[in-house]
Design an enzyme around this catalytic site. Structure first.
Site, PDB file in Angstrom:
ATOM      1  N   HIS A  55      34.080  32.929  25.270  1.00 32.12           N
ATOM      2  CA  HIS A  55      33.746  33.471  23.956  1.00 32.12           C
ATOM      3  C   HIS A  55      32.480  32.771  23.471  1.00 32.12           C
ATOM      4  CE1 HIS A  55      38.196  34.604  22.862  1.00 32.12           C
ATOM      5  NE2 HIS A  55      37.897  34.899  24.126  1.00 32.12           N
ATOM      6  N   GLU A  57      31.567  31.819  20.510  1.00 30.64           N
ATOM      7  CA  GLU A  57      31.838  30.754  19.543  1.00 30.64           C
ATOM      8  C   GLU A  57      32.265  29.475  20.253  1.00 30.64           C
ATOM      9  OE1 GLU A  57      33.289  34.722  17.744  1.00 30.64           O
ATOM     10  OE2 GLU A  57      33.450  33.686  19.669  1.00 30.64           O
ATOM     11  N   CYS A  85      38.493  33.407  16.771  1.00 29.14           N
ATOM     12  CA  CYS A  85      39.914  33.381  17.105  1.00 29.14           C
ATOM     13  C   CYS A  85      40.422  31.935  16.992  1.00 29.14           C
ATOM     14  CB  CYS A  85      40.130  33.911  18.524  1.00 29.14           C
ATOM     15  SG  CYS A  85      39.514  32.816  19.833  1.00 29.14           S
ATOM     16  N   CYS A  88      38.691  29.440  19.435  1.00 30.85           N
ATOM     17  CA  CYS A  88      37.330  29.112  19.020  1.00 30.85           C
ATOM     18  C   CYS A  88      37.326  28.295  17.729  1.00 30.85           C
ATOM     19  CB  CYS A  88      36.517  30.379  18.856  1.00 30.85           C
ATOM     20  SG  CYS A  88      36.275  31.252  20.423  1.00 30.85           S
TER      21      CYS A  88
END
Length: 141
Positions: A55, A57, A85, A88
Site C-alpha cells: 500500500h 501509505e 487502512c 497503514c
C-alpha cells in the site's frame, strides 16, 4: 482544508489513477515536508509486486521512519487518495508523521467497492488478556 491541501490531494488522486492504469488497486499517496516540497510519492503495487502489503501509505510511512529525522517527520503531511487502512494507520503512527489528509473516507470507499469483511478466515478474540498484556504492560509508559 487549504488550497495547497486540495492541490496535494489531487496529486494523490493522480497517483491512484496511475496505480489503476498499471493493474493495481487505485490508491496513491505523497509526503509533503515542512517547507511544502514533495519528499516522496508512491502508489499501490499490491498486484504487480505480488505483495499484499504494498500500500502506498505503508511504503511511505516506512520511508519516513528510515529517512526523516523525528522533528521533520512530525512536521510532514501525508496526502492520500483514501483514508488509510488499519495496517497503514499503525505504520503512520509509528513513523512519527504529524498529519494525514485523505480524499475518500473508508465509508465512502465502502460504497464504491464490495465489502472488505475478512472472508475465508475464522477470526476469534480477544482472549488471554492477563497473559497477553504481560509483555506489553509498561512498554509505552
Amino acid at each position: 482544508m487549504t488550497q495547497d491541501d486540495e492541490r496535494f490531494l489531487r496529486m494523490a488522486i493522480e497517483l491512484a489513477a496511475k496505480a489503476r492504469a498499471s493493474g493495481n488497486p487505485p490508491f496513491g499517496s505523497l509526503l509533503v515536508g515542512p517547507s511544502g516540497d514533495v519528499l516522496a510519492e508512491d502508489h499501490n503495487t499490491t498486484v504487480t509486486e505480488a505483495d499484499i502489503t504494498a500500500h502506498p501509505e505503508l511504503k511511505l510511512a516506512r520511508w519516513a521512519g528510515r529517512e526523516l529525522a523525528p522533528q521533520v517527520a512530525a512536521a510532514t503531511t501525508m496526502y492520500t487518495s483514501c483514508e488509510p487502512c488499519g495496517m497503514c494507520g499503525g505504520a503512520i503512527e509509528r513513523s512519527g508523521l504529524g498529519r494525514v489528509v485523505f480524499a475518500l473516507s473508508t465509508a465512502q470507499l465502502g460504497g464504491l467497492k464490495p465489502s472488505a469483511v475478512i472472508t475465508g478466515a475464522l477470526v476469534e478474540g480477544p482472549a488471554l488478556y492477563d497473559e497477553a498484556r504481560a509483555p506489553v504492560e509498561g512498554y509505552y509508559a
